[in-house]
Design a protein around this motif. Sequence first.
Motif, PDB file in Angstrom:
ATOM      1  N   LYS A   6      -6.291   4.366  -5.647  1.00 39.64           N
ATOM      2  CA  LYS A   6      -6.973   4.983  -4.414  1.00 39.64           C
ATOM      3  C   LYS A   6      -7.928   5.960  -5.072  1.00 39.64           C
ATOM      4  O   LYS A   6      -9.074   6.365  -4.137  1.00 39.64           O
ATOM      5  CB  LYS A   6      -6.059   5.348  -3.417  1.00 39.64           C
ATOM      6  CG  LYS A   6      -5.458   4.070  -2.652  1.00 39.64           C
ATOM      7  CD  LYS A   6      -4.478   4.788  -1.564  1.00 39.64           C
ATOM      8  CE  LYS A   6      -3.970   3.599  -0.789  1.00 39.64           C
ATOM      9  NZ  LYS A   6      -3.017   4.061   0.679  1.00 39.64           N
ATOM     10  N   PHE A  21      -6.937   6.594   4.349  1.00 40.27           N
ATOM     11  CA  PHE A  21      -6.672   7.613   3.490  1.00 40.27           C
ATOM     12  C   PHE A  21      -7.914   8.058   2.581  1.00 40.27           C
ATOM     13  O   PHE A  21      -9.179   7.371   2.726  1.00 40.27           O
ATOM     14  CB  PHE A  21      -5.797   6.567   2.450  1.00 40.27           C
ATOM     15  CG  PHE A  21      -6.509   5.475   1.934  1.00 40.27           C
ATOM     16  CD1 PHE A  21      -7.106   5.464   0.657  1.00 40.27           C
ATOM     17  CD2 PHE A  21      -6.503   4.290   2.411  1.00 40.27           C
ATOM     18  CE1 PHE A  21      -7.913   4.403   0.100  1.00 40.27           C
ATOM     19  CE2 PHE A  21      -6.878   3.052   2.112  1.00 40.27           C
ATOM     20  CZ  PHE A  21      -7.675   2.964   0.918  1.00 40.27           C
ATOM     21  N   GLU A  46       0.971  -1.219  -0.019  1.00 39.70           N
ATOM     22  CA  GLU A  46      -0.011   0.129  -0.044  1.00 39.70           C
ATOM     23  C   GLU A  46       0.855   1.338   0.098  1.00 39.70           C
ATOM     24  O   GLU A  46       1.801   1.277   0.819  1.00 39.70           O
ATOM     25  CB  GLU A  46      -0.923   0.077   1.317  1.00 39.70           C
ATOM     26  CG  GLU A  46      -2.108   1.078   1.356  1.00 39.70           C
ATOM     27  CD  GLU A  46      -2.686   0.965   2.330  1.00 39.70           C
ATOM     28  OE1 GLU A  46      -3.612   1.987   2.597  1.00 39.70           O
ATOM     29  OE2 GLU A  46      -2.660   0.158   3.316  1.00 39.70           O
ATOM     30  N   ASN A  47       0.494   2.220  -0.958  1.00 38.43           N
ATOM     31  CA  ASN A  47       1.453   3.377  -0.920  1.00 38.43           C
ATOM     32  C   ASN A  47       0.315   4.543  -0.978  1.00 38.43           C
ATOM     33  O   ASN A  47      -1.141   4.399  -1.052  1.00 38.43           O
ATOM     34  CB  ASN A  47       2.313   3.392  -1.905  1.00 38.43           C
ATOM     35  CG  ASN A  47       1.905   3.232  -3.397  1.00 38.43           C
ATOM     36  OD1 ASN A  47       0.798   3.573  -3.994  1.00 38.43           O
ATOM     37  ND2 ASN A  47       2.353   2.310  -4.104  1.00 38.43           N
ATOM     38  N   LYS A  48       0.781   5.830  -1.321  1.00 37.49           N
ATOM     39  CA  LYS A  48      -0.382   6.638  -1.261  1.00 37.49           C
ATOM     40  C   LYS A  48      -1.215   6.853  -2.662  1.00 37.49           C
ATOM     41  O   LYS A  48      -2.390   7.180  -2.429  1.00 37.49           O
ATOM     42  CB  LYS A  48       0.462   8.175  -1.434  1.00 37.49           C
ATOM     43  CG  LYS A  48       1.170   8.467  -0.225  1.00 37.49           C
ATOM     44  CD  LYS A  48       2.020   9.873  -0.334  1.00 37.49           C
ATOM     45  CE  LYS A  48       2.634  10.331   0.939  1.00 37.49           C
ATOM     46  NZ  LYS A  48       3.103  11.554   0.993  1.00 37.49           N
ATOM     47  N   LYS A  49      -0.797   6.066  -3.708  1.00 37.88           N
ATOM     48  CA  LYS A  49      -1.553   6.116  -4.786  1.00 37.88           C
ATOM     49  C   LYS A  49      -2.395   4.773  -5.231  1.00 37.88           C
ATOM     50  O   LYS A  49      -3.326   4.907  -5.697  1.00 37.88           O
ATOM     51  CB  LYS A  49      -0.935   6.156  -6.011  1.00 37.88           C
ATOM     52  CG  LYS A  49       0.031   7.478  -6.136  1.00 37.88           C
ATOM     53  CD  LYS A  49       0.851   7.723  -7.362  1.00 37.88           C
ATOM     54  CE  LYS A  49       1.614   9.146  -7.574  1.00 37.88           C
ATOM     55  NZ  LYS A  49       2.163   9.297  -8.813  1.00 37.88           N
TER      56      LYS A  49
END
Length: 668
Positions: free
Chosen positions: A340, A383, A285-288
């Motif tokens: 996301k 998020f 999982e990352n910001k995008k």
Amino acid sequence: MKFYIKEIQLTNSKTWEISGFSDGEISSIEAYYNELREYKHPEQKFNIPFTQQKNSFKAVISISEIASFSQPDQEVAWKFKVNGDYPYTHLITDGPIINKPFRPNNSLYEYHFEFPEGVLTLISKPIELTASLNNYSLNENTISGKIQINPSLPDDIFSAQLHLKRRPTPSFYLFHEQQQTFDLGVFKDNETDFSIRISELTSDFLVDDTNILDAIIEISPTSTQKGVPTFLSIDSDVKTSIPREIEIGSPVLAALRSYVTGSNRLSFYFKKNIHRHVKLSQLQENKKEIILQFKSENNFSESQIVVKRQDKKASTFEYNVEQVWPLKKGLTKHTVRINKKEFLFGPINKADATWDFFIRSKNTPDLPILVPNEIDLSSSDFFPISDNKFRACLSRNDKNNLSCDTIVAPKIKEDITKIAVMGTCFSRNAFNSSPFFNPDYKAFFECSFTQFHSSIISVMTEPASGFDLGKYKDILPSERITVEEDLKKEFFTNLKNSNSDYFLIDLYPDVIRPVIWLNDKTAITLSYIIEQSQLLNDISYERILDHINNEVFFNEWKAYADKFITNLTEIIPANKVILNLGGFTTSYYDENGKIVTYQNKMAIEKNNYFWDRLNNYFLAKLPEAQVIDFSKKTYIGDFNYPFGHSFSHFESTYYKDFLKELIYITKS
């Protein structure tokens, strides 16, 4: 005028001949009764042939006609009205008349005449049947056994069907939804054998993770489809052989276990066996994006990743809303990448929701995704999703499968809001300025239009004509408006003319009230107002859609709900629709302030269960709608409710908190 009965004779075991005298002319005699099941039904009635000579008359009552119109599983009290005018003139007696109970050879019913307050009354009563299981087997291929019936029945005249019926929840042992029927053939020596192939069991039973199926025998004459149902009890000699469990493999993936209930009846647990078939091998999982990986040793065929929203359904939940992504095949693994920005985007979200992840493949049920202990979710955080209207966080659910939780944080603004209401006192009474409700509601809202006690089905049909409501003095003028609006079918015109900012709806009329189809184009709501009026018995109709079988009601209702939502959103934006999830209370404060439980608690809970199902479908079709959900609150009824306490009327706090919730929604 009076019409006296003097003699009752049974003729050829097929009819009763009734003789008497009258002090006036007879134009008609009708047999009638009102069925009381869930609600008071319109009269079942048919004409009785008669002859009259001066002051004497004779009438002939056909046993077969009485049987065909009676309820197969309930005692029915038939009365006989003369000339049909209301209030009715009944056939009466001025003294006792000798008659003996009678049961035809090919019937499961006993008949006798009674004379309450001198009124001629024919009682049709099903005999008490018991069905006992005295041989039983469950293996990988079949369910089989032998059933004994008491009392004794003639050979080859009566047949049996075995019904497997699914309970909505374990505690609702008097109510059922899905069912499957198996013909068992005719009885000989009061016995019948049965053998059901496991492969014939319908997967429609697999609604929840665990489903309870009750075994019910229905016995009927071979000449008719109307029978007497009875639960299948267990002989003491075979009790130890009942608890058995088998696994049912692909494509069903389930387990079936038979057991003896606390009432000594045969039932089954039919459980999904879908867990731990699919295991997540890696999560990133990352910001995008969210990246999910699965080892290629799993048998994935034309697979997708599906995330489904949990929608409350009594003590459990169901899935109605989902989002899907393709699972891409690599050399050693299968992968899905979820952007996301696209995750749970659009109107499908709601506050405090839980979403579960599944793999969907060809020819298998949707399989939940197990998150092994070596995958760490402790660093996962909320998020932003759906243009920052919601926030989401990955998690494990109580079965260690992959899930996601969502939250929302709206802002508040102030102004006067015009709101239209379709529903009942669950919603409309929040806009009442008496002290028990909300004296200051007009500082926030103008109630611009109300459609009261109308079902969605009724609203979507053509206008009803030919009703003179003014002649029914048992309908109050204030309540007459409610019936008139239901007959006119002007809902959408009135809504459009109201220029409302928001539309508030609760589905109470659809949850609990029947719908009367006057013809194939026009239906009206059988509201409590009609039920309490003589109008109920004067309505000429083709059929009634009621809640005795909620599955049938639900399947018909859905099509009208779809059309209703389409028409509604041409007038009111989808995100300006507010669904009050509602729900009945099972207890109330009595006149001394003590908490008392309603005696029909199970029936109330069954209605709440069905209400959840209608709400879930409505929101699946209109996911942008706002929601008022007090299901986690503990509001109960109140003896001092201004319009009388009932399981649909709440304590004062409910209406005050309801207004606060409306302010919260409409001012954000």
